[in-house]
Scaffold this motif. Structure first.
Motif, PDB file in Angstrom:
ATOM      1  N   TYR A 118       0.820  -1.216   0.000  1.00  0.00           N
ATOM      2  CA  TYR A 118       0.000   0.000   0.000  1.00  0.00           C
ATOM      3  C   TYR A 118       0.855   1.268   0.000  1.00  0.00           C
ATOM      4  O   TYR A 118       0.412   2.338   0.426  1.00  0.00           O
ATOM      5  N   GLY A 119       2.065   1.152  -0.497  1.00  0.00           N
ATOM      6  CA  GLY A 119       2.916   2.326  -0.707  1.00  0.00           C
ATOM      7  C   GLY A 119       3.294   3.070   0.551  1.00  0.00           C
ATOM      8  O   GLY A 119       3.457   4.291   0.526  1.00  0.00           O
ATOM      9  N   GLY A 120       3.439   2.361   1.656  1.00  0.00           N
ATOM     10  CA  GLY A 120       3.842   3.003   2.904  1.00  0.00           C
ATOM     11  C   GLY A 120       2.713   3.722   3.630  1.00  0.00           C
ATOM     12  O   GLY A 120       2.948   4.386   4.633  1.00  0.00           O
ATOM     13  N   VAL A 121       1.476   3.588   3.110  1.00  0.00           N
ATOM     14  CA  VAL A 121       0.327   4.240   3.754  1.00  0.00           C
ATOM     15  C   VAL A 121      -0.072   3.429   4.985  1.00  0.00           C
ATOM     16  O   VAL A 121      -0.370   2.238   4.887  1.00  0.00           O
ATOM     17  N   LEU A 122      -0.057   4.094   6.129  1.00  0.00           N
ATOM     18  CA  LEU A 122      -0.447   3.420   7.369  1.00  0.00           C
ATOM     19  C   LEU A 122      -1.951   3.214   7.411  1.00  0.00           C
ATOM     20  O   LEU A 122      -2.714   4.007   6.845  1.00  0.00           O
ATOM     21  N   PRO A 123      -2.403   2.152   8.083  1.00  0.00           N
ATOM     22  CA  PRO A 123      -3.849   1.934   8.220  1.00  0.00           C
ATOM     23  C   PRO A 123      -4.503   3.115   8.934  1.00  0.00           C
ATOM     24  O   PRO A 123      -3.910   3.730   9.819  1.00  0.00           O
ATOM     25  N   SER A 124      -5.719   3.424   8.517  1.00  0.00           N
ATOM     26  CA  SER A 124      -6.479   4.511   9.126  1.00  0.00           C
ATOM     27  C   SER A 124      -7.962   4.190   8.942  1.00  0.00           C
ATOM     28  O   SER A 124      -8.312   3.252   8.236  1.00  0.00           O
ATOM     29  N   PRO A 125      -8.858   4.971   9.562  1.00  0.00           N
ATOM     30  CA  PRO A 125     -10.283   4.728   9.352  1.00  0.00           C
ATOM     31  C   PRO A 125     -10.702   4.802   7.880  1.00  0.00           C
ATOM     32  O   PRO A 125     -11.640   4.149   7.471  1.00  0.00           O
ATOM     33  N   LYS A 126      -9.973   5.575   7.077  1.00  0.00           N
ATOM     34  CA  LYS A 126     -10.300   5.681   5.648  1.00  0.00           C
ATOM     35  C   LYS A 126      -9.584   4.615   4.815  1.00  0.00           C
ATOM     36  O   LYS A 126     -10.021   4.296   3.718  1.00  0.00           O
ATOM     37  N   MET A 127      -8.486   4.105   5.309  1.00  0.00           N
ATOM     38  CA  MET A 127      -7.691   3.110   4.588  1.00  0.00           C
ATOM     39  C   MET A 127      -7.457   1.930   5.529  1.00  0.00           C
ATOM     40  O   MET A 127      -6.447   1.854   6.215  1.00  0.00           O
ATOM     41  N   ARG A 128      -8.413   0.992   5.556  1.00  0.00           N
ATOM     42  CA  ARG A 128      -8.405  -0.089   6.542  1.00  0.00           C
ATOM     43  C   ARG A 128      -7.752  -1.370   6.015  1.00  0.00           C
ATOM     44  O   ARG A 128      -8.225  -2.471   6.282  1.00  0.00           O
ATOM     45  N   TRP A 129      -6.677  -1.262   5.295  1.00  0.00           N
ATOM     46  CA  TRP A 129      -6.063  -2.451   4.719  1.00  0.00           C
ATOM     47  C   TRP A 129      -5.603  -3.443   5.776  1.00  0.00           C
ATOM     48  O   TRP A 129      -5.650  -4.649   5.572  1.00  0.00           O
ATOM     49  N   CYS A 130      -5.171  -2.972   6.907  1.00  0.00           N
ATOM     50  CA  CYS A 130      -4.689  -3.869   7.960  1.00  0.00           C
ATOM     51  C   CYS A 130      -5.826  -4.752   8.471  1.00  0.00           C
ATOM     52  O   CYS A 130      -5.638  -5.942   8.707  1.00  0.00           O
ATOM     53  N   THR A 131      -7.012  -4.183   8.643  1.00  0.00           N
ATOM     54  CA  THR A 131      -8.153  -4.953   9.124  1.00  0.00           C
ATOM     55  C   THR A 131      -8.456  -6.105   8.174  1.00  0.00           C
ATOM     56  O   THR A 131      -8.626  -7.250   8.599  1.00  0.00           O
ATOM     57  N   VAL A 132      -8.502  -5.808   6.892  1.00  0.00           N
ATOM     58  CA  VAL A 132      -8.825  -6.840   5.902  1.00  0.00           C
ATOM     59  C   VAL A 132      -7.703  -7.866   5.804  1.00  0.00           C
ATOM     60  O   VAL A 132      -7.932  -9.073   5.896  1.00  0.00           O
ATOM     61  N   GLN A 133      -6.477  -7.411   5.609  1.00  0.00           N
ATOM     62  CA  GLN A 133      -5.348  -8.304   5.360  1.00  0.00           C
ATOM     63  C   GLN A 133      -4.888  -9.087   6.590  1.00  0.00           C
ATOM     64  O   GLN A 133      -4.460 -10.233   6.468  1.00  0.00           O
ATOM     65  N   MET A 134      -4.962  -8.475   7.765  1.00  0.00           N
ATOM     66  CA  MET A 134      -4.355  -9.086   8.943  1.00  0.00           C
ATOM     67  C   MET A 134      -5.356  -9.573   9.983  1.00  0.00           C
ATOM     68  O   MET A 134      -4.980 -10.319  10.878  1.00  0.00           O
TER      69      MET A 134
END
Length: 138
Positions: A118-134
């Motif tokens: 995700y290009g160094g973008v940290l998880p946030s309420p708008k970008m929840r990649w960590c929730t889905v992936q991890m």
């Protein structure tokens, strides 16, 4: 719910930052779960009860409330391997307090891989990649 459980929840450092009004919401969930257990007994159809723990106050309170109602409950924690040491210590305290086993789940690729994808973008309420992936996929 026994007074000692309510007292422990209200005095716990995890709940201290929140009002004990959350207990009312959790009691509603507990009531629904106990109704589910009654339906299971009546239908004689086995149901597997599984509860995810995050290391936070809400999942802990729910675990405490449901522990006596559903002794066969299974517990899991989705580990990102980037948790604070205090999170693991707290999970150990939950295990000891409730005398339960917690299954630790983890994604095949770690947090750092997701960060690269995700290009160094940290998880946030708008970008929840960590929730889905991890958390969801494991």
């Amino acid at each position: 719910m026994s007074a000692s459980v309510s007292q422990w929840l209200c005095q716990s450092s995890l709940v201290a930052s929140q009002r004990c009004d959350r207990l009312i919401q959790l009691k509603t969930v507990l009531l629904r779960c106990s109704q589910s257990v009654k339906i299971e007994i009546m239908s004689k159809k086995p149901v597997r009860h599984i509860l995810g723990l995050s290391g936070g106050k809400d999942s802990t309170a729910l675990a405490v409330l449901l522990h006596k109602e559903i002794p066969e409950m299974e517990y899991f924690f989705c580990d990102t391997h980037k948790e604070l040491p205090e999170t693991y210590e707290y999970l150990d305290r939950i295990k000891a307090r409730l005398e339960i086993k917690i299954h630790y789940l983890a994604a095949e690729r770690g947090f750092d891989h997701g960060l690269d994808v995700y290009g160094g973008v940290l998880p946030s309420p708008k970008m929840r990649w960590c929730t889905v992936q991890m958390k969801v996929r494991p």
